[in-house]
Write an enzyme that holds these catalytic residues in place. Structure first.
Site, mmCIF file in Angstrom:
data_model
loop_
_atom_site.group_PDB
_atom_site.id
_atom_site.type_symbol
_atom_site.label_atom_id
_atom_site.label_comp_id
_atom_site.label_asym_id
_atom_site.label_seq_id
_atom_site.Cartn_x
_atom_site.Cartn_y
_atom_site.Cartn_z
ATOM 1 N N ALA A 224 -30.910 -19.648 41.662
ATOM 2 C CA ALA A 224 -32.206 -19.221 41.116
ATOM 3 C C ALA A 224 -32.038 -18.346 39.878
ATOM 4 O O ALA A 224 -32.825 -18.432 38.942
ATOM 5 C CB ALA A 224 -32.996 -18.462 42.185
ATOM 6 N N GLU A 225 -31.025 -17.505 39.880
ATOM 7 C CA GLU A 225 -30.827 -16.561 38.776
ATOM 8 C C GLU A 225 -30.287 -17.232 37.517
ATOM 9 O O GLU A 225 -30.737 -16.934 36.416
ATOM 10 C CB GLU A 225 -29.884 -15.434 39.197
ATOM 11 C CG GLU A 225 -30.478 -14.462 40.188
ATOM 12 C CD GLU A 225 -31.540 -13.570 39.584
ATOM 13 O OE1 GLU A 225 -31.627 -13.447 38.355
ATOM 14 O OE2 GLU A 225 -32.306 -12.987 40.369
#
Length: 137
Positions: free
Chosen positions: A25-26
């Site tokens: 996600a990051e």
């Protein structure tokens, strides 16, 4: 990235699937990722977080993942194991979540982030369970 995620997840007793969900996600695993807010690396460490966890090079995958997982473990303990709060604190900062609790998660950005990581975590967990089941047959 996966090997360091697994290694540090085990060392800090954070679920591997959660660590990999946060990484995806990051930064989608990109060690050169830089956010508009100044977060860097696969786990998107902000300068203050990196300093707290004694990171000398935020672009170094090993250091970045070690600090990111250590931060997740710290947040897990701070949030009494509540993954929603832990993830909200990871994206918004622990001081905001300490002050506002889950109401901090009402911002669209934070809600979307927690929802995305939760989806990735469940997917990763499902894949792990399928591999484990195949191994026992």
């Amino acid at each position: 990235v996966r090997q360091w995620g697994d290694y540090w997840a085990d060392r800090y007793s954070v679920e591997r699937e959660l660590v990999h969900a946060v990484i995806e996600a990051e930064s989608a695993g990109n060690p050169r990722a830089v956010s508009s807010a100044g977060a860097v690396g696969v786990m998107q460490l902000m300068p203050d977080t990196a300093a707290t966890f004694r990171v000398t090079n935020r672009y170094d995958i090993r250091e970045n993942v070690r600090a990111g997982v250590a931060y997740l473990a710290w947040l897990r303990d701070l949030c009494a194991g509540d993954k929603r709060l832990m993830l909200a604190a990871y994206i918004a900062g622990e001081s905001r979540v300490r002050r506002d609790g889950l109401s901090a998660a009402y911002s669209k950005e934070i809600h979307d982030y927690v929802t995305r990581v939760a989806y990735l975590y469940r997917r990763n967990r499902w894949e792990t369970l399928l591999r484990e089941r195949a191994w026992t047959k």
